[in-house]
Scaffold this motif. Structure first.
Motif, mmCIF file in Angstrom:
data_model
loop_
_atom_site.group_PDB
_atom_site.id
_atom_site.type_symbol
_atom_site.label_atom_id
_atom_site.label_comp_id
_atom_site.label_asym_id
_atom_site.label_seq_id
_atom_site.Cartn_x
_atom_site.Cartn_y
_atom_site.Cartn_z
ATOM 1 N N ASN A 143 0.842 -1.192 0.000
ATOM 2 C CA ASN A 143 0.000 0.000 0.000
ATOM 3 C C ASN A 143 0.882 1.248 0.000
ATOM 4 O O ASN A 143 2.112 1.161 0.005
ATOM 5 C CB ASN A 143 -0.987 -0.013 1.173
ATOM 6 N N LEU A 144 0.273 2.400 -0.018
ATOM 7 C CA LEU A 144 1.005 3.660 -0.156
ATOM 8 C C LEU A 144 1.968 3.901 0.999
ATOM 9 O O LEU A 144 3.088 4.379 0.800
ATOM 10 C CB LEU A 144 0.021 4.828 -0.273
ATOM 11 N N ALA A 145 1.568 3.556 2.207
ATOM 12 C CA ALA A 145 2.443 3.768 3.363
ATOM 13 C C ALA A 145 3.695 2.900 3.282
ATOM 14 O O ALA A 145 4.791 3.347 3.633
ATOM 15 C CB ALA A 145 1.686 3.477 4.646
ATOM 16 N N ASP A 146 3.563 1.672 2.807
ATOM 17 C CA ASP A 146 4.724 0.793 2.680
ATOM 18 C C ASP A 146 5.696 1.298 1.623
ATOM 19 O O ASP A 146 6.913 1.271 1.818
ATOM 20 C CB ASP A 146 4.278 -0.626 2.328
ATOM 21 N N VAL A 147 5.167 1.754 0.496
ATOM 22 C CA VAL A 147 6.026 2.294 -0.563
ATOM 23 C C VAL A 147 6.733 3.557 -0.078
ATOM 24 O O VAL A 147 7.929 3.756 -0.336
ATOM 25 C CB VAL A 147 5.200 2.559 -1.839
ATOM 26 N N ALA A 148 6.022 4.410 0.646
ATOM 27 C CA ALA A 148 6.630 5.635 1.171
ATOM 28 C C ALA A 148 7.706 5.309 2.202
ATOM 29 O O ALA A 148 8.773 5.944 2.212
ATOM 30 C CB ALA A 148 5.564 6.533 1.782
ATOM 31 N N MET A 149 7.456 4.313 3.061
ATOM 32 C CA MET A 149 8.476 3.923 4.035
ATOM 33 C C MET A 149 9.722 3.396 3.340
ATOM 34 O O MET A 149 10.845 3.711 3.727
ATOM 35 C CB MET A 149 7.931 2.866 4.996
ATOM 36 N N LEU A 150 9.549 2.590 2.299
ATOM 37 C CA LEU A 150 10.687 2.072 1.557
ATOM 38 C C LEU A 150 11.473 3.199 0.883
ATOM 39 O O LEU A 150 12.709 3.231 0.927
ATOM 40 C CB LEU A 150 10.205 1.056 0.517
ATOM 41 N N LEU A 151 10.754 4.139 0.286
ATOM 42 C CA LEU A 151 11.411 5.268 -0.370
ATOM 43 C C LEU A 151 12.172 6.131 0.629
ATOM 44 O O LEU A 151 13.327 6.501 0.400
ATOM 45 C CB LEU A 151 10.377 6.110 -1.125
ATOM 46 N N PHE A 152 11.558 6.437 1.759
ATOM 47 C CA PHE A 152 12.241 7.258 2.758
ATOM 48 C C PHE A 152 13.399 6.508 3.411
ATOM 49 O O PHE A 152 14.395 7.113 3.792
ATOM 50 C CB PHE A 152 11.258 7.775 3.809
ATOM 51 N N PHE A 153 13.295 5.189 3.524
ATOM 52 C CA PHE A 153 14.410 4.404 4.039
ATOM 53 C C PHE A 153 15.610 4.508 3.100
ATOM 54 O O PHE A 153 16.748 4.698 3.545
ATOM 55 C CB PHE A 153 13.992 2.943 4.232
ATOM 56 N N LEU A 154 15.377 4.401 1.798
ATOM 57 C CA LEU A 154 16.463 4.543 0.827
ATOM 58 C C LEU A 154 17.062 5.950 0.860
ATOM 59 O O LEU A 154 18.285 6.123 0.770
ATOM 60 C CB LEU A 154 15.963 4.210 -0.577
ATOM 61 N N LEU A 155 16.214 6.952 1.010
ATOM 62 C CA LEU A 155 16.707 8.332 1.078
ATOM 63 C C LEU A 155 17.492 8.582 2.370
ATOM 64 O O LEU A 155 18.461 9.340 2.372
ATOM 65 C CB LEU A 155 15.559 9.311 0.930
ATOM 66 N N ILE A 156 17.100 7.946 3.459
ATOM 67 C CA ILE A 156 17.864 8.051 4.707
ATOM 68 C C ILE A 156 19.231 7.385 4.544
ATOM 69 O O ILE A 156 20.249 7.905 5.020
ATOM 70 C CB ILE A 156 17.070 7.446 5.889
ATOM 71 N N LEU A 157 19.267 6.247 3.854
ATOM 72 C CA LEU A 157 20.553 5.591 3.598
ATOM 73 C C LEU A 157 21.481 6.481 2.767
ATOM 74 O O LEU A 157 22.679 6.594 3.057
ATOM 75 C CB LEU A 157 20.340 4.268 2.878
ATOM 76 N N ILE A 158 20.938 7.113 1.737
ATOM 77 C CA ILE A 158 21.749 7.989 0.893
ATOM 78 C C ILE A 158 22.250 9.195 1.686
ATOM 79 O O ILE A 158 23.421 9.562 1.613
ATOM 80 C CB ILE A 158 20.954 8.431 -0.349
ATOM 81 N N ALA A 159 21.356 9.820 2.461
ATOM 82 C CA ALA A 159 21.759 10.996 3.242
ATOM 83 C C ALA A 159 22.781 10.619 4.319
ATOM 84 O O ALA A 159 23.729 11.378 4.562
ATOM 85 C CB ALA A 159 20.535 11.653 3.870
ATOM 86 N N SER A 160 22.619 9.467 4.951
ATOM 87 C CA SER A 160 23.597 9.066 5.963
ATOM 88 C C SER A 160 24.934 8.712 5.326
ATOM 89 O O SER A 160 25.985 8.973 5.897
ATOM 90 C CB SER A 160 23.062 7.909 6.797
ATOM 91 N N ARG A 161 24.922 8.138 4.129
ATOM 92 C CA ARG A 161 26.181 7.853 3.417
ATOM 93 C C ARG A 161 26.882 9.162 3.040
ATOM 94 O O ARG A 161 28.102 9.263 3.140
ATOM 95 C CB ARG A 161 25.882 7.019 2.175
#
Length: 174
Positions: A143-161
């Motif tokens: 659902n939309l919340a799961d896709v958004a969580m996955l997207l924000f998780f990837l963006l958090i990984l990029i920002a932390s890197r």
């Protein structure tokens, strides 16, 4: 000699990847989900879209300007804070949609309503909607919340890197 880590995970490539992810997420939310979101006043969705917009702007500024280490780390820290806010909104949306009251998606800031500083400076800019997106919308079974969580998780990984990346050492032969 440049290591593989320096070549693959350079500042510019990470910023371009972050811009591509947040830009595509924002474009998809604006174009494809427009008929679904048209009649719904979803406050958590507005926060997720605003954080995607902020991340897109930060990543494109970082890509174009390509500041040295201190500037990259400052921009990466701001991007990490914005991505964490988007992740918190999507986690709350997921939790509320899975709970017993799936039709009410409030921001959950009722405890802060008594603080005068919050009421005068912050509350007017927050969306007041309490509706949820219907659970009929699915993307590969998510659902939309799961896709958004996955997207924000990837963006958090990029920002932390970007935040923790060390620049390559400069060689001098003298």
């Amino acid at each position: 000699m440049a290591t593989i880590d320096d070549v693959i995970f350079s500042y510019r490539r990470l910023n371009l990847l972050g811009f591509a992810l947040s830009g595509c997420g924002l474009a998809y939310a604006s174009i494809s989900l427009a008929p679904v979101l048209e009649g719904i006043d979803c406050g958590l969705c507005a926060i997720a879209r605003a954080s995607l917009l902020g991340l897109s702007i930060l990543f494109v500024i970082s890509f174009l300007l390509n500041p040295w280490v201190t500037g990259q780390r400052i921009l990466a820290f701001i991007a990490l804070l914005i991505a964490a806010a988007g992740m918190a909104a999507s986690v709350r949306y997921h939790w509320l949609s899975a709970s017993f009251a799936p039709n009410e998606c409030s921001l959950g800031l009722d405890a802060l309503q008594g603080i005068p500083l919050f009421q005068t400076h912050i509350a007017p800019y927050l969306p007041a909607g309490t509706e949820c997106i219907p659970p009929s919308w699915q993307f590969y079974g998510l659902n939309l919340a799961d896709v958004a969580m996955l997207l924000f998780f990837l963006l958090i990984l990029i920002a932390s890197r970007l935040l923790l990346r060390r620049p390559p050492a400069r060689r001098t032969y003298f």
